[in-house]
Motif scaffolding. Structure first.
Motif, mmCIF file in Angstrom:
data_model
loop_
_atom_site.group_PDB
_atom_site.id
_atom_site.type_symbol
_atom_site.label_atom_id
_atom_site.label_comp_id
_atom_site.label_asym_id
_atom_site.label_seq_id
_atom_site.Cartn_x
_atom_site.Cartn_y
_atom_site.Cartn_z
ATOM 1 N N GLY A 191 0.796 -1.222 0.000
ATOM 2 C CA GLY A 191 0.000 0.000 0.000
ATOM 3 C C GLY A 191 0.827 1.270 0.000
ATOM 4 N N GLY A 192 2.118 1.135 0.236
ATOM 5 C CA GLY A 192 2.994 2.285 0.275
ATOM 6 C C GLY A 192 3.460 2.720 -1.106
ATOM 7 N N SER A 193 4.354 3.714 -1.112
ATOM 8 C CA SER A 193 4.836 4.296 -2.366
ATOM 9 C C SER A 193 6.355 4.405 -2.357
ATOM 10 C CB SER A 193 4.245 5.698 -2.561
ATOM 11 O OG SER A 193 2.838 5.656 -2.655
ATOM 12 N N LEU A 194 6.911 4.365 -3.548
ATOM 13 C CA LEU A 194 8.323 4.642 -3.767
ATOM 14 C C LEU A 194 8.467 5.389 -5.080
ATOM 15 C CD1 LEU A 194 10.157 1.281 -2.892
ATOM 16 C CD2 LEU A 194 10.336 3.434 -1.640
ATOM 17 N N ARG A 195 9.514 6.191 -5.175
ATOM 18 C CA ARG A 195 9.820 6.866 -6.419
ATOM 19 C C ARG A 195 11.231 6.491 -6.838
ATOM 20 N NH1 ARG A 195 11.171 13.135 -7.799
ATOM 21 N NH2 ARG A 195 10.173 13.279 -9.851
ATOM 22 N N LEU A 196 11.336 5.818 -7.945
ATOM 23 C CA LEU A 196 12.632 5.448 -8.487
ATOM 24 C C LEU A 196 13.134 6.529 -9.437
ATOM 25 C CD1 LEU A 196 12.084 1.670 -9.325
ATOM 26 C CD2 LEU A 196 12.724 2.724 -7.149
ATOM 27 N N SER A 197 14.433 6.741 -9.410
ATOM 28 C CA SER A 197 15.070 7.671 -10.335
ATOM 29 C C SER A 197 16.154 6.935 -11.106
ATOM 30 C CB SER A 197 15.697 8.847 -9.582
ATOM 31 O OG SER A 197 14.739 9.572 -8.863
ATOM 32 N N CYS A 198 16.396 7.378 -12.311
ATOM 33 C CA CYS A 198 17.469 6.826 -13.125
ATOM 34 C C CYS A 198 18.176 7.999 -13.797
ATOM 35 C CB CYS A 198 16.929 5.865 -14.158
ATOM 36 S SG CYS A 198 18.174 5.263 -15.330
ATOM 37 N N ASN A 224 18.384 14.903 -17.468
ATOM 38 C CA ASN A 224 18.825 13.629 -18.030
ATOM 39 C C ASN A 224 18.392 12.452 -17.160
ATOM 40 O OD1 ASN A 224 20.035 13.186 -20.554
ATOM 41 N ND2 ASN A 224 22.015 12.650 -19.667
ATOM 42 N N THR A 225 17.162 12.524 -16.679
ATOM 43 C CA THR A 225 16.680 11.571 -15.677
ATOM 44 C C THR A 225 15.270 11.084 -16.043
ATOM 45 O OG1 THR A 225 17.999 12.633 -13.947
ATOM 46 C CG2 THR A 225 16.153 11.268 -13.232
ATOM 47 N N VAL A 226 15.036 9.811 -15.735
ATOM 48 C CA VAL A 226 13.707 9.229 -15.869
ATOM 49 C C VAL A 226 13.265 8.732 -14.498
ATOM 50 C CG1 VAL A 226 14.600 6.934 -16.506
ATOM 51 C CG2 VAL A 226 12.277 7.607 -17.176
ATOM 52 N N TYR A 227 11.965 8.815 -14.226
ATOM 53 C CA TYR A 227 11.420 8.468 -12.926
ATOM 54 C C TYR A 227 10.345 7.390 -13.070
ATOM 55 C CZ TYR A 227 13.452 13.046 -11.891
ATOM 56 O OH TYR A 227 14.307 14.118 -11.772
ATOM 57 N N LEU A 228 10.131 6.679 -11.979
ATOM 58 C CA LEU A 228 9.013 5.754 -11.893
ATOM 59 C C LEU A 228 8.369 5.952 -10.526
ATOM 60 C CD1 LEU A 228 7.495 3.476 -13.414
ATOM 61 C CD2 LEU A 228 8.859 1.849 -12.071
ATOM 62 N N GLN A 229 7.204 6.577 -10.527
ATOM 63 C CA GLN A 229 6.440 6.748 -9.295
ATOM 64 C C GLN A 229 5.582 5.514 -9.112
ATOM 65 O OE1 GLN A 229 6.432 9.318 -6.955
ATOM 66 N NE2 GLN A 229 5.114 7.908 -5.794
ATOM 67 N N MET A 230 5.754 4.852 -7.976
ATOM 68 C CA MET A 230 5.038 3.607 -7.713
ATOM 69 C C MET A 230 4.161 3.791 -6.485
ATOM 70 S SD MET A 230 8.085 0.846 -8.437
ATOM 71 C CE MET A 230 9.000 1.280 -6.975
ATOM 72 N N ASN A 231 2.866 3.705 -6.679
ATOM 73 C CA ASN A 231 1.896 3.843 -5.594
ATOM 74 C C ASN A 231 1.145 2.534 -5.399
ATOM 75 O OD1 ASN A 231 2.560 6.609 -5.418
ATOM 76 N ND2 ASN A 231 1.015 7.145 -6.939
ATOM 77 N N SER A 232 0.494 2.421 -4.252
ATOM 78 C CA SER A 232 -0.306 1.223 -3.943
ATOM 79 C C SER A 232 0.491 -0.047 -4.207
ATOM 80 C CB SER A 232 -1.590 1.222 -4.773
ATOM 81 O OG SER A 232 -2.352 2.386 -4.530
#
Length: 127
Positions: free
Chosen positions: A15-22, A77-85
């Protein structure tokens, strides 16, 4: 040659969230399609999401639609992935990747379409 470094992984409860960066270095990735992939133990690496060079087109694997969002900041120069739930089945090593050809569409998101890969970041979701 481009180098990709992922960050932002960790342990989170369901149920939590994380935000990945590249973050990319070595050359700009502004004109290249970028993707996020994941690989769980004993499973093949799968595409999670991809975004085209102009950020006008994205694709997601069905299991993350409505929960994950891919975005990019070409100035950084970055891509993100916001991950919820997040769910326990999201547990995997997450990799970012980029294609070698400029101005390509997102197309079919498979590992064979991508040429440069980061080292991965672990995401663990506890139940």
């Amino acid at each position: 040659q481009v180098q990709l470094v992922e960050s932002g992984g960790g342990l989170v409860q369901a149920g939590g969230s994380l935000r990945l960066s590249c973050a990319a270095s070595g050359r700009t990735v502004a004109h290249y399609t970028l993707g996020w992939f994941r690989q769980a133990p004993g499973k093949e690496r799968e595409c999670v999401a991809a975004i085209n060079w102009g950020a006008g087109s994205t694709v997601y694997v069905d299991s993350v639609k409505g929960r994950f969002t891919i975005s990019r900041d070409n100035a950084k120069n970055t891509v993100y992935l916001q991950m919820n739930s997040l769910k326990p089945e999201d547990t995997a090593v997450y990799y970012c990747a980029t294609k070698a050809t400029i101005f390509t569409s997102v197309g079919v998101c498979t590992t064979t379409q991508y040429n440069y890969w980061g080292q991965g970041t672990q995401v663990t979701v506890s139940s």
